[in-house]
Write an enzyme that holds these catalytic residues in place. Structure first.
Site, PDB file in Angstrom:
ATOM      1  N   HIS A  75       0.810  -1.237   0.000  1.00 50.39           N
ATOM      2  CA  HIS A  75       0.000   0.000   0.000  1.00 50.39           C
ATOM      3  C   HIS A  75       0.836   1.277   0.000  1.00 50.39           C
ATOM      4  O   HIS A  75       0.346   2.339  -0.344  1.00 50.39           O
ATOM      5  CB  HIS A  75      -0.834   0.080   1.284  1.00 50.39           C
ATOM      6  CG  HIS A  75      -1.967  -0.873   1.351  1.00 50.39           C
ATOM      7  ND1 HIS A  75      -2.753  -1.171   0.281  1.00 50.39           N
ATOM      8  CD2 HIS A  75      -2.479  -1.573   2.407  1.00 50.39           C
ATOM      9  CE1 HIS A  75      -3.686  -2.031   0.657  1.00 50.39           C
ATOM     10  NE2 HIS A  75      -3.545  -2.298   1.936  1.00 50.39           N
ATOM     11  N   GLU A 127      -3.323   3.379   1.467  1.00 50.92           N
ATOM     12  CA  GLU A 127      -2.771   3.828   0.174  1.00 50.92           C
ATOM     13  C   GLU A 127      -3.066   5.316  -0.043  1.00 50.92           C
ATOM     14  O   GLU A 127      -2.206   6.070  -0.512  1.00 50.92           O
ATOM     15  CB  GLU A 127      -3.361   3.001  -0.983  1.00 50.92           C
ATOM     16  CG  GLU A 127      -2.789   3.445  -2.330  1.00 50.92           C
ATOM     17  CD  GLU A 127      -3.481   2.805  -3.517  1.00 50.92           C
ATOM     18  OE1 GLU A 127      -3.766   1.595  -3.476  1.00 50.92           O
ATOM     19  OE2 GLU A 127      -3.725   3.545  -4.496  1.00 50.92           O
TER      20      GLU A 127
END
Ligand code: SF4
Length: 287
Positions: A75, A127
Protein backbone atom coordinates in the site's frame (compact mmCIF):
# COMPACT_ATOMS: atom_id res chain seq x y z
CA UNK A 1 -21.80 -29.53 -7.35
CA UNK A 2 -19.74 -27.67 -9.97
CA UNK A 3 -17.05 -25.29 -8.70
CA UNK A 4 -15.48 -22.62 -10.91
CA UNK A 5 -12.36 -20.81 -9.64
CA UNK A 6 -11.66 -17.39 -11.16
CA UNK A 7 -8.44 -17.16 -13.19
CA UNK A 8 -7.47 -14.03 -11.25
CA UNK A 9 -7.80 -15.66 -7.81
CA UNK A 10 -4.86 -15.50 -5.37
CA UNK A 11 -2.39 -12.70 -4.68
CA UNK A 12 -1.95 -9.87 -7.18
CA UNK A 13 1.67 -9.33 -8.21
CA UNK A 14 2.21 -6.38 -5.81
CA UNK A 15 1.05 -8.36 -2.77
CA UNK A 16 2.97 -11.48 -3.88
CA UNK A 17 6.13 -9.42 -4.19
CA UNK A 18 5.64 -8.03 -0.66
CA UNK A 19 4.75 -11.35 0.99
CA UNK A 20 7.53 -13.33 -0.75
CA UNK A 21 9.95 -10.54 0.09
CA UNK A 22 8.91 -10.54 3.76
CA UNK A 23 9.42 -14.33 4.00
CA UNK A 24 12.81 -13.86 2.38
CA UNK A 25 13.81 -11.28 4.99
CA UNK A 26 13.01 -13.74 7.80
CA UNK A 27 15.81 -16.02 6.51
CA UNK A 28 18.33 -13.50 7.78
CA UNK A 29 17.95 -13.03 11.54
CA UNK A 30 20.61 -10.30 11.99
CA UNK A 31 18.09 -7.62 12.98
CA UNK A 32 14.63 -7.56 14.48
CA UNK A 33 12.04 -7.16 11.70
CA UNK A 34 8.97 -4.95 11.93
CA UNK A 35 6.25 -4.46 9.34
CA UNK A 36 4.22 -1.28 9.31
CA UNK A 37 0.58 -2.37 9.20
CA UNK A 38 -0.69 -5.76 8.06
CA UNK A 39 1.23 -6.88 4.98
CA UNK A 40 -2.01 -8.45 3.67
CA UNK A 41 -5.54 -8.37 5.02
CA UNK A 42 -5.39 -12.03 5.77
CA UNK A 43 -5.02 -13.52 9.23
CA UNK A 44 -3.53 -16.84 8.05
CA UNK A 45 -0.60 -15.11 6.34
CA UNK A 46 -0.11 -12.63 9.21
CA UNK A 47 0.03 -15.43 11.79
CA UNK A 48 2.55 -17.39 9.72
CA UNK A 49 4.80 -14.34 9.35
CA UNK A 50 4.55 -13.66 13.09
CA UNK A 51 5.76 -17.22 13.69
CA UNK A 52 8.71 -16.50 11.38
CA UNK A 53 9.65 -13.56 13.62
CA UNK A 54 8.02 -10.48 12.06
CA UNK A 55 6.38 -8.01 14.44
CA UNK A 56 3.49 -5.94 13.08
CA UNK A 57 3.25 -2.35 14.29
CA UNK A 58 0.35 -0.02 13.54
CA UNK A 59 2.55 3.10 13.66
CA UNK A 60 6.25 3.89 13.68
CA UNK A 61 5.91 5.35 17.21
CA UNK A 62 5.04 1.91 18.54
CA UNK A 63 8.55 0.72 17.63
CA UNK A 64 10.82 1.43 20.60
CA UNK A 65 14.13 -0.08 19.38
CA UNK A 66 16.39 1.55 16.78
CA UNK A 67 18.55 -0.31 14.24
CA UNK A 68 15.78 -2.63 13.08
CA UNK A 69 14.54 -3.68 9.64
CA UNK A 70 11.30 -1.97 8.64
CA UNK A 71 9.15 -3.59 5.98
CA UNK A 72 6.85 -1.32 3.99
CA UNK A 73 3.86 -3.15 2.54
CA UNK A 74 2.41 -2.84 -0.98
CA UNK A 75 0.00 0.00 0.00
CA UNK A 76 2.92 2.38 0.60
CA UNK A 77 3.26 4.92 3.40
CA UNK A 78 3.17 8.62 4.18
CA UNK A 79 6.46 10.04 2.86
CA UNK A 80 7.23 11.59 6.30
CA UNK A 81 7.75 8.07 7.68
CA UNK A 82 10.85 7.57 5.48
CA UNK A 83 12.50 10.56 7.20
CA UNK A 84 11.67 9.24 10.68
CA UNK A 85 13.02 5.80 9.72
CA UNK A 86 16.24 7.36 8.42
CA UNK A 87 16.77 9.39 11.60
CA UNK A 88 16.26 6.28 13.69
CA UNK A 89 18.71 4.26 11.60
CA UNK A 90 16.10 1.76 10.42
CA UNK A 91 16.94 -0.39 7.42
CA UNK A 92 13.92 0.16 5.18
CA UNK A 93 12.79 -2.76 3.01
CA UNK A 94 10.34 -1.08 0.69
CA UNK A 95 7.70 -3.27 -0.96
CA UNK A 96 5.44 -0.40 -2.02
CA UNK A 97 3.79 -1.74 -5.17
CA UNK A 98 5.36 -0.15 -8.30
CA UNK A 99 1.86 0.81 -9.44
CA UNK A 100 1.22 2.70 -6.20
CA UNK A 101 4.64 4.36 -6.60
CA UNK A 102 3.66 5.40 -10.12
CA UNK A 103 0.61 7.20 -8.68
CA UNK A 104 2.90 8.94 -6.15
CA UNK A 105 5.16 10.10 -9.00
CA UNK A 106 2.22 11.47 -10.99
CA UNK A 107 0.96 13.39 -7.93
CA UNK A 108 4.47 14.80 -7.26
CA UNK A 109 4.99 15.84 -10.88
CA UNK A 110 1.70 17.69 -11.25
CA UNK A 111 1.38 19.36 -7.85
CA UNK A 112 4.85 20.85 -8.45
CA UNK A 113 3.63 22.51 -11.67
CA UNK A 114 0.58 24.01 -10.01
CA UNK A 115 -2.18 21.46 -10.48
CA UNK A 116 -4.93 21.10 -7.89
CA UNK A 117 -5.47 17.37 -7.29
CA UNK A 118 -8.65 15.35 -6.88
CA UNK A 119 -7.56 12.12 -5.23
CA UNK A 120 -10.44 9.64 -5.58
CA UNK A 121 -10.51 6.94 -2.91
CA UNK A 122 -11.27 6.07 0.70
CA UNK A 123 -10.01 8.70 3.13
CA UNK A 124 -8.77 6.28 5.76
CA UNK A 125 -7.22 3.76 3.40
CA UNK A 126 -3.43 3.47 3.90
CA UNK A 127 -2.77 3.83 0.17
CA UNK A 128 -4.66 7.14 0.09
CA UNK A 129 -2.85 8.37 3.22
CA UNK A 130 0.44 7.56 1.45
CA UNK A 131 -0.53 9.09 -1.90
CA UNK A 132 -1.94 12.26 -0.34
CA UNK A 133 1.50 12.94 1.16
CA UNK A 134 2.72 13.41 -2.45
CA UNK A 135 -0.04 15.86 -3.43
CA UNK A 136 1.33 19.05 -1.88
CA UNK A 137 -1.20 21.32 -0.16
CA UNK A 138 -3.83 21.76 -2.83
CA UNK A 139 -5.78 18.55 -3.04
CA UNK A 140 -9.04 16.92 -1.96
CA UNK A 141 -9.70 13.28 -1.19
CA UNK A 142 -13.07 12.30 -2.63
CA UNK A 143 -14.93 9.12 -1.87
CA UNK A 144 -18.61 9.66 -2.71
CA UNK A 145 -20.59 11.23 -5.53
CA UNK A 146 -21.91 13.83 -3.08
CA UNK A 147 -18.37 14.84 -2.10
CA UNK A 148 -17.38 14.95 -5.77
CA UNK A 149 -20.19 17.37 -6.69
CA UNK A 150 -19.34 19.56 -3.69
CA UNK A 151 -15.66 19.69 -4.63
CA UNK A 152 -16.46 20.47 -8.28
CA UNK A 153 -18.62 23.43 -7.14
CA UNK A 154 -15.78 24.54 -4.94
CA UNK A 155 -13.18 24.29 -7.74
CA UNK A 156 -15.48 26.10 -10.19
CA UNK A 157 -15.82 29.02 -7.78
CA UNK A 158 -12.08 29.35 -7.11
CA UNK A 159 -9.43 30.66 -9.48
CA UNK A 160 -8.04 27.22 -10.22
CA UNK A 161 -6.54 26.80 -13.67
CA UNK A 162 -5.33 23.20 -13.67
CA UNK A 163 -6.85 20.06 -12.18
CA UNK A 164 -5.41 16.55 -12.03
CA UNK A 165 -7.63 13.58 -11.14
CA UNK A 166 -6.00 10.39 -9.87
CA UNK A 167 -7.57 7.39 -8.19
CA UNK A 168 -6.85 4.69 -5.60
CA UNK A 169 -5.46 1.63 -7.40
CA UNK A 170 -8.22 -0.59 -5.99
CA UNK A 171 -11.17 1.76 -6.59
CA UNK A 172 -14.27 0.43 -8.36
CA UNK A 173 -13.91 0.77 -12.14
CA UNK A 174 -17.61 1.44 -12.70
CA UNK A 175 -17.79 4.04 -9.93
CA UNK A 176 -14.75 5.81 -11.33
CA UNK A 177 -16.34 5.82 -14.82
CA UNK A 178 -19.35 7.60 -13.30
CA UNK A 179 -17.09 10.08 -11.47
CA UNK A 180 -15.19 10.80 -14.68
CA UNK A 181 -18.45 11.51 -16.52
CA UNK A 182 -19.63 13.89 -13.78
CA UNK A 183 -16.29 15.73 -13.76
CA UNK A 184 -16.20 16.13 -17.55
CA UNK A 185 -19.82 17.34 -17.63
CA UNK A 186 -19.71 19.80 -14.75
CA UNK A 187 -16.19 21.18 -14.42
CA UNK A 188 -15.63 24.75 -15.57
CA UNK A 189 -14.43 24.28 -19.21
CA UNK A 190 -11.72 26.92 -18.68
CA UNK A 191 -9.95 24.62 -16.23
CA UNK A 192 -7.16 22.56 -17.80
CA UNK A 193 -8.34 19.07 -16.85
CA UNK A 194 -6.13 15.98 -16.73
CA UNK A 195 -7.70 12.67 -15.72
CA UNK A 196 -5.28 9.83 -15.06
CA UNK A 197 -7.01 6.54 -14.33
CA UNK A 198 -4.56 4.91 -11.92
CA UNK A 199 -6.78 1.90 -11.09
CA UNK A 200 -4.49 -1.09 -11.53
CA UNK A 201 -5.26 -3.81 -14.06
CA UNK A 202 -5.07 -6.52 -11.42
CA UNK A 203 -7.99 -4.84 -9.65
CA UNK A 204 -9.91 -3.99 -12.80
CA UNK A 205 -9.56 -7.50 -14.25
CA UNK A 206 -10.69 -9.07 -10.98
CA UNK A 207 -13.80 -6.89 -10.94
CA UNK A 208 -14.58 -7.74 -14.59
CA UNK A 209 -14.08 -11.46 -14.01
CA UNK A 210 -16.24 -11.33 -10.87
CA UNK A 211 -19.01 -9.65 -12.82
CA UNK A 212 -18.79 -12.26 -15.60
CA UNK A 213 -18.70 -15.19 -13.19
CA UNK A 214 -21.57 -13.82 -11.10
CA UNK A 215 -23.79 -14.12 -14.20
CA UNK A 216 -22.80 -17.75 -14.76
CA UNK A 217 -23.17 -19.29 -11.27
CA UNK A 218 -25.89 -19.67 -8.63
CA UNK A 219 -23.67 -18.62 -5.76
CA UNK A 220 -20.43 -16.64 -5.78
CA UNK A 221 -18.09 -16.92 -2.82
CA UNK A 222 -15.70 -13.99 -2.44
CA UNK A 223 -12.69 -15.00 -0.36
CA UNK A 224 -10.75 -12.28 1.38
CA UNK A 225 -10.21 -10.12 4.44
CA UNK A 226 -13.39 -8.45 5.68
CA UNK A 227 -11.43 -5.21 6.07
CA UNK A 228 -9.90 -5.38 2.57
CA UNK A 229 -11.22 -2.65 0.28
CA UNK A 230 -10.70 -4.57 -2.99
CA UNK A 231 -12.40 -7.67 -1.53
CA UNK A 232 -15.43 -5.64 -0.41
CA UNK A 233 -15.69 -4.20 -3.91
CA UNK A 234 -15.72 -7.69 -5.46
CA UNK A 235 -18.52 -8.62 -3.09
CA UNK A 236 -20.48 -5.51 -4.13
CA UNK A 237 -20.02 -6.42 -7.82
CA UNK A 238 -21.06 -10.06 -7.23
CA UNK A 239 -24.10 -9.22 -5.08
CA UNK A 240 -25.69 -7.29 -7.93
CA UNK A 241 -26.05 -10.45 -10.04
CA UNK A 242 -26.30 -13.51 -7.80
CA UNK A 243 -26.33 -14.80 -4.24
CA UNK A 244 -22.94 -14.02 -2.75
CA UNK A 245 -20.91 -14.69 0.37
CA UNK A 246 -17.86 -12.90 1.72
CA UNK A 247 -15.65 -15.25 3.74
CA UNK A 248 -12.06 -15.29 5.00
CA UNK A 249 -11.68 -19.07 4.90
CA UNK A 250 -13.54 -22.39 4.74
CA UNK A 251 -14.56 -22.19 8.43
CA UNK A 252 -16.60 -19.02 7.71
CA UNK A 253 -18.88 -20.84 5.24
CA UNK A 254 -22.36 -21.87 6.34
CA UNK A 255 -22.35 -25.36 4.84
CA UNK A 256 -26.09 -25.88 5.28
CA UNK A 257 -26.63 -22.81 3.10
CA UNK A 258 -24.18 -23.65 0.31
CA UNK A 259 -24.87 -27.35 -0.15
CA UNK A 260 -28.05 -26.80 -2.17
CA UNK A 261 -26.37 -24.76 -4.90
CA UNK A 262 -25.41 -26.56 -8.13
CA UNK A 263 -22.89 -24.13 -9.54
CA UNK A 264 -20.59 -22.16 -7.24
CA UNK A 265 -17.97 -19.62 -8.27
CA UNK A 266 -14.92 -18.67 -6.23
CA UNK A 267 -13.12 -15.34 -6.53
CA UNK A 268 -10.62 -13.76 -4.17
CA UNK A 269 -9.31 -10.41 -3.07
CA UNK A 270 -5.79 -9.42 -4.09
CA UNK A 271 -4.38 -10.32 -0.68
CA UNK A 272 -5.78 -13.83 -0.38
CA UNK A 273 -3.37 -16.73 -0.95
CA UNK A 274 -4.50 -19.13 -3.69
CA UNK A 275 -4.07 -22.03 -1.24
CA UNK A 276 -7.08 -20.81 0.78
CA UNK A 277 -9.24 -20.65 -2.37
CA UNK A 278 -8.12 -24.13 -3.47
CA UNK A 279 -8.80 -25.55 -0.01
CA UNK A 280 -12.36 -24.18 -0.11
CA UNK A 281 -12.91 -25.64 -3.60
CA UNK A 282 -11.59 -29.07 -2.56
CA UNK A 283 -13.73 -29.22 0.56
CA UNK A 284 -16.90 -27.98 -1.15
CA UNK A 285 -16.55 -30.71 -3.78
CA UNK A 286 -16.83 -33.28 -0.98
CA UNK A 287 -20.22 -31.98 0.29
S1 SF4 B 1 -3.88 -4.37 -6.33
FE1 SF4 B 1 -2.60 -3.57 -7.99
S2 SF4 B 1 -1.68 -1.72 -7.14
FE2 SF4 B 1 -2.46 -2.89 -5.40
S3 SF4 B 1 -0.73 -4.11 -4.77
FE3 SF4 B 1 -1.89 -5.36 -6.20
S4 SF4 B 1 -0.89 -5.00 -8.22
FE4 SF4 B 1 -0.24 -3.37 -6.81
Amino acid sequence: MEIIIAKEAGFCFGVKRAVDGAYNETQNKDKKIYCLGEIVHNNNVINQLKKEGITFAQSIDEIKEDNIKLIIRAHGIDRKIYNVAKKRNFEVIDFTCPLVKKTHDIAEKYHKIGYYIFLIGSKNHPEIIGTSSHCGKNYSVIESEEELRKEINNINSLKIEKLLVIVQTTFSKSKFALFEKIIRETINPKINLLINNTICNATGNRQLETEKLSKMVDLLIVVGGKNSSNTKKLYEVASKNCKSLLVENYEDIDLKFVKDFDKIGLVSGASTPIEIVNEIADKLKLL
